[in-house]
Design a protein around this motif. Structure first.
Motif, PDB file in Angstrom:
ATOM      1  N   GLY A  54       0.786  -1.232   0.000  1.00 36.14           N
ATOM      2  CA  GLY A  54       0.000   0.000   0.000  1.00 36.14           C
ATOM      3  C   GLY A  54       0.817   1.281   0.000  1.00 36.14           C
ATOM      4  O   GLY A  54       0.257   2.363   0.119  1.00 36.14           O
ATOM      5  N   VAL A  70      -3.913   6.679  -3.185  1.00 36.24           N
ATOM      6  CA  VAL A  70      -3.841   8.143  -3.142  1.00 36.24           C
ATOM      7  C   VAL A  70      -3.239   8.677  -4.437  1.00 36.24           C
ATOM      8  O   VAL A  70      -3.810   9.560  -5.087  1.00 36.24           O
ATOM      9  CB  VAL A  70      -2.988   8.601  -1.930  1.00 36.24           C
ATOM     10  N   ILE A 116      -5.513  13.420   1.768  1.00 34.12           N
ATOM     11  CA  ILE A 116      -5.146  12.347   2.699  1.00 34.12           C
ATOM     12  C   ILE A 116      -5.528  12.689   4.142  1.00 34.12           C
ATOM     13  O   ILE A 116      -5.963  11.829   4.897  1.00 34.12           O
ATOM     14  CB  ILE A 116      -3.639  11.992   2.551  1.00 34.12           C
ATOM     15  N   LYS A 174      -6.663  10.520   7.388  1.00 36.46           N
ATOM     16  CA  LYS A 174      -5.601  10.240   8.347  1.00 36.46           C
ATOM     17  C   LYS A 174      -5.333  11.454   9.243  1.00 36.46           C
ATOM     18  O   LYS A 174      -5.377  12.595   8.781  1.00 36.46           O
ATOM     19  CB  LYS A 174      -4.322   9.843   7.601  1.00 36.46           C
ATOM     20  N   MET A 211       4.156   9.264   8.580  1.00 30.88           N
ATOM     21  CA  MET A 211       4.356   8.746   7.215  1.00 30.88           C
ATOM     22  C   MET A 211       5.502   9.506   6.536  1.00 30.88           C
ATOM     23  O   MET A 211       6.348   8.915   5.868  1.00 30.88           O
ATOM     24  CB  MET A 211       3.084   8.942   6.382  1.00 30.88           C
ATOM     25  N   ILE A 216       1.141  10.639  -3.123  1.00 33.66           N
ATOM     26  CA  ILE A 216       0.692  10.404  -1.731  1.00 33.66           C
ATOM     27  C   ILE A 216       0.665  11.660  -0.855  1.00 33.66           C
ATOM     28  O   ILE A 216      -0.346  11.967  -0.245  1.00 33.66           O
ATOM     29  CB  ILE A 216       1.503   9.301  -1.010  1.00 33.66           C
ATOM     30  N   CYS A 221      -4.855   5.548  14.827  1.00 28.39           N
ATOM     31  CA  CYS A 221      -5.102   4.744  13.617  1.00 28.39           C
ATOM     32  C   CYS A 221      -6.328   3.874  13.865  1.00 28.39           C
ATOM     33  O   CYS A 221      -6.427   2.769  13.328  1.00 28.39           O
ATOM     34  CB  CYS A 221      -3.907   3.847  13.295  1.00 28.39           C
ATOM     35  N   GLY A 240      -2.429   6.241   2.157  1.00 25.86           N
ATOM     36  CA  GLY A 240      -1.063   6.310   2.688  1.00 25.86           C
ATOM     37  C   GLY A 240      -0.629   5.028   3.375  1.00 25.86           C
ATOM     38  O   GLY A 240      -1.291   3.994   3.280  1.00 25.86           O
ATOM     39  N   TYR A 241       0.499   5.108   4.061  1.00 26.29           N
ATOM     40  CA  TYR A 241       1.098   3.927   4.671  1.00 26.29           C
ATOM     41  C   TYR A 241       0.208   3.399   5.798  1.00 26.29           C
ATOM     42  O   TYR A 241      -0.384   4.171   6.541  1.00 26.29           O
ATOM     43  CB  TYR A 241       2.486   4.239   5.228  1.00 26.29           C
ATOM     44  N   ASP A 242       0.151   2.087   5.920  1.00 26.23           N
ATOM     45  CA  ASP A 242      -0.673   1.461   6.946  1.00 26.23           C
ATOM     46  C   ASP A 242       0.142   1.358   8.234  1.00 26.23           C
ATOM     47  O   ASP A 242       0.646   0.300   8.599  1.00 26.23           O
ATOM     48  CB  ASP A 242      -1.121   0.074   6.469  1.00 26.23           C
ATOM     49  N   LEU A 243       0.259   2.489   8.927  1.00 22.69           N
ATOM     50  CA  LEU A 243       1.173   2.581  10.072  1.00 22.69           C
ATOM     51  C   LEU A 243       0.812   1.617  11.204  1.00 22.69           C
ATOM     52  O   LEU A 243       1.681   1.177  11.948  1.00 22.69           O
ATOM     53  CB  LEU A 243       1.189   4.010  10.624  1.00 22.69           C
ATOM     54  N   GLN A 251       0.218  -1.361  11.144  1.00 24.85           N
ATOM     55  CA  GLN A 251       0.911  -2.640  10.980  1.00 24.85           C
ATOM     56  C   GLN A 251       2.225  -2.691  11.756  1.00 24.85           C
ATOM     57  O   GLN A 251       2.663  -3.755  12.195  1.00 24.85           O
ATOM     58  CB  GLN A 251       1.186  -2.913   9.494  1.00 24.85           C
ATOM     59  N   LEU A 252       2.862  -1.528  11.900  1.00 24.59           N
ATOM     60  CA  LEU A 252       4.138  -1.476  12.608  1.00 24.59           C
ATOM     61  C   LEU A 252       4.035  -1.979  14.035  1.00 24.59           C
ATOM     62  O   LEU A 252       4.955  -2.588  14.572  1.00 24.59           O
ATOM     63  CB  LEU A 252       4.635  -0.024  12.673  1.00 24.59           C
TER      64      LEU A 252
END
Lengths: 506, 506
Positions: free
Chosen positions: A240, A461, A469, A473, A481, A499, B221, B231-234, B236-237
């Motif tokens: 992603g 995005v 975004i 978010k 990010m 993005i 989140c 955007g990034y799937d934060l 998951q971290l």
């Protein structure tokens, strides 16, 4: 049974013909005049000679009008870059050598898979070098027992599906674009599609991957283990991230057993409350065999039947639901689906309903859902919104938008993946019209944001949604990010302008 | 039917009684003398006064011998810290205020959930302040239609399960420790368990979460959207980061419909080839209703039947498989399972087999699998290895290990989640014995590494496996994990000494 051949073929046609129309497509840099080219190197003969020294001639494309045009334009002909170079690596190591050089030389890169995206993420904005994964298309291994397939990033989804079927396995994702899209692009954009309801998302299905970082370093996360809890799950970062943190070159995918029975039902429904009740009862009665629950509204149905001369199997209703089951025993599945249909009709939840008697009928029912995008496109310009909203508010957005727009558009309609809370809101007009656009945006994003939905459910995005975004978010998330981006790609050479709003180079 | 009550109760008992044995447990700092305390602040009265100023008295525990002992020792009594303070926040904001202060004051923190881990990840190594999530135990909301439950991190898994069942939903994960373990800890350690085969891992099931970063910043989140590609799937971290990147305080979990029928079969098998064939045919015949496929070897069976006086339903065989189905139609499921049993017996794949006639019988069959750990513990000291290996090599490790160890141990046995390639290798001896340990390690890690398996499938790294992470992860991956850690927790206050070998403060 594969239900999507028609759309798949359509998209393939559109895609392969994109090149012909290239010259008429406005350059992205012209349509979005506020975008400024980053201070990257301009491609020189010296750079070109380097790439020619590490790659074969057919891996280095430079003919602007013949070779490059299809790579510079998206398949919808909505964005157009002006890249002068396409590189087509065949191995992870070649990708590594290319990125290492570009990073050292400050050359911007646009990674490209099947180029089937809808948000302008896979074509250059200015003159970024295009890194096409298309030659890395091998299915490396498929293991029926574990269900793990290892595949190169450039493998077209439909090709992978064919190989999996030979091994009694199936894909955990299915997209209209499967005839063109590539698994690496699917992973890089966290593609959703019509099977997510059943098999979940790619964060769960991808067991491992190899990614090349901006500096050329190869990150080997190509685990085939279904369970691995040794430290941070770094591969998740690349799922992603739309090619902005690294280039995915190989994927290990967990593939479920191929269902031996796929059955389809199609229902006409007179209120949205009954749509929700249909979903609830379907989940309850069909349980583990439910594989799709798709909504079509009256306006979408009118468009697909009138524009494409398709025929609805039921009378006119405000809403239609397509239910698909996938299972391992045709008799059991038919019994469950029949029983559901009976219940729904008897208690008045649905007004009319039919079950496909064979795969041809099933394909025809699917066409009513899958060809809506094509039907809408034939009406003129389409403003497309792919949003997630809480299930009870799923259709409110269409109603609200209609009231807001009045008679300005030709049509304002909604359809999509009801079971996943993923609405495709579409508005058509004769041609691109900024008055209408300004009525839609940011109204639609504000509305979705108030419901804590997502302004991009499955389409990403890219370029087109980067200014929105933060409607989904939190500022803290976007801040982190940006820090991740800076950590992995300090020179911002990977898919710049995508993005993030504003400039990362500021 | 819930099949795990017995073990769950056992673990709860062990856990609640841990405090009593605390004084006999060797301090981690003594058992691992090469570990050096980081240069963190020592807890002062000033620090204590600050925590007392923002929390109520019952949220601040300081009585070393009464209050703290249960928090300083893991439930297996294998590691022991010397913390002098337990903080029990009730809100995300309180966690934020605690971490902000600790970060500014250079105070190390050990986040703790249900403290049911097996790798020493959830107790302090030295005098880290313990941040217990136990008071944040609310189920905030459950929505049957979307399947989304929002829950505070400290909610015990079994409590959440009870609430979900009332809403016709079930948990996508099930663990022996569910009577004590907390959902936040499950997420932070990416817990696996017996339903992973069916519902996949937490990277796919967690829709959103709230995490507090080392600097006290709240990362929201907590999306409830099943699809969100902005955007990034934060989030998951934080899944599987074992509390080293942030503290998970809230989770939005996607929960499947509660199956109305759960059925269990138990088979005796005479070769590992036939074990694999049983798995293959089970996947094929049971398809979507297969929810567990567990292996027990002869030695494990001998232990659980002799030590706990349980009775095997079949004669003696080298291998046993427990199959569980979960579905929405008892008749259909029984037909599928019966048909599988017939096929397996007829073609000689299994030698004997039985199906549970009711939930009591099913519970008894599950006890044979789930109480092995307890049975082994009663033999003395247990060397436990939780590894992932390619499915065809699943049992080789047990054979190889046995040959290597000869008559040194009491027992060397293997059991586990066959369907996920996750073996639990266990070796018992009268007492902790370094000669035996040195025969096992690093032999076992080398072997797993050669197969590209994982040296920790579902139990994490914590303290005990930190020196072995590179047996599974590439140096590049570990390098980038360290950079992530440095980015999110530059002062290394969050769960220090865990996951990474050596010192992060060097």
């Amino acid at each position: 049974m594969s239900s999507l051949y028609k759309l798949s073929t359509t998209i393939r046609k559109l895609h392969s013909s994109a090149a012909r129309f290239t010259k008429n497509v406005e350059f992205t840099a012209v349509r979005y005049p506020y975008l400024k080219r980053g201070s990257y190197s301009f491609l020189s003969d010296r750079h070109l000679r380097f790439f020619q020294s590490i790659l074969s001639p057919h891996q280095v494309l430079t003919d602007e009008f013949n070779d490059l045009s299809g790579y510079n334009v998206d398949w919808m002909c909505s964005v157009r870059g002006s890249s002068r170079l396409v590189l087509r690596p065949k191995t992870t190591e070649e990708v590594g050598a290319i990125l290492q050089y570009c990073n050292a030389q400050n050359i911007a890169i646009c990674p490209q898979g099947g180029n089937t995206g809808l948000v302008g993420g896979s074509v250059p904005v200015f003159d970024e070098v295009i890194l096409s994964l298309g030659l890395m298309d091998a299915v490396i291994s498929v293991d029926e027992l574990s269900g793990i397939a290892i595949v190169q990033a450039g493998c077209v989804l439909e090709k992978l599906e064919t190989v999996l079927h030979l091994n009694n396995l199936t894909l955990p994702l299915d997209l209209g674009a499967k005839g063109s899209c590539q698994i690496g692009g699917n992973v890089a954009t966290n593609a959703g599609g019509i099977r997510l309801l059943r098999y979940g998302n790619l964060h769960g299905s991808v067991m491992g991957l190899t990614a090349v970082l901006a500096n050329g370093q190869i990150m080997d996360c190509l685990s085939t283990n279904k369970k691995d809890n040794t430290g941070y799950d770094l591969k998740q970062l690349f799922i992603g991230s739309e090619g902005t943190l690294g280039v995915v070159t190989q994927v290990a995918l967990h593939c479920p057993s191929k269902p031996t029975s796929v059955q389809v039902g199609f229902f006409g429904i007179n209120s949205f409350d009954n749509v929700l009740e249909t979903l609830r009862l379907s989940k309850q009665s069909l349980g583990e065999i439910l594989s799709s629950c798709e909504l079509i509204d009256q306006s979408s149905m009118e468009c697909v039947t009138s524009q494409l001369k398709l025929k609805s199997p039921v009378n006119d209703f405000p809403f239609y639901i397509l239910i698909e089951t996938s299972g391992s025993n045709a008799d059991h599945d038919a019994e469950k689906l029949n029983s559901l249909l009976e219940t729904l009709l008897k208690n008045g939840t649905i007004m009319d309903g039919t079950l496909a008697a064979d795969s041809t009928q099933a394909t025809n029912l699917w066409a009513l859902r899958e060809r809506i995008a094509e039907a809408l496109a034939s009406e003129g310009y389409v403003y497309k919104y792919d949003v997630s909203v809480p299930i009870r508010q799923f259709y409110q957005l269409v109603d609200v938008m209609r009231a807001e727009l009045g008679s300005l558009p030709i049509r304002c309609c909604g359809y999509g993946h009801l079971g996943d809370g993923n609405l495709h809101l579409n508005i058509t007009s004769q041609e691109y019209n900024t008055v209408l656009l300004n009525k839609i945006e940011p109204f639609v994003y504000n509305w979705v944001s108030r419901q804590r939905g997502s302004v991009s459910a499955e389409h990403g995005v890219g370029l087109k949604k980067r200014d929105y975004i933060e409607y989904t978010k939190s500022p803290t998330s976007v801040y982190w990010m940006r820090r991740m981006k800076k950590l992995f790609d300090p020179n911002n050479i990977l898919n710049p302008y995508k993005i993030f709003p504003g400039s990362l180079n500021d």
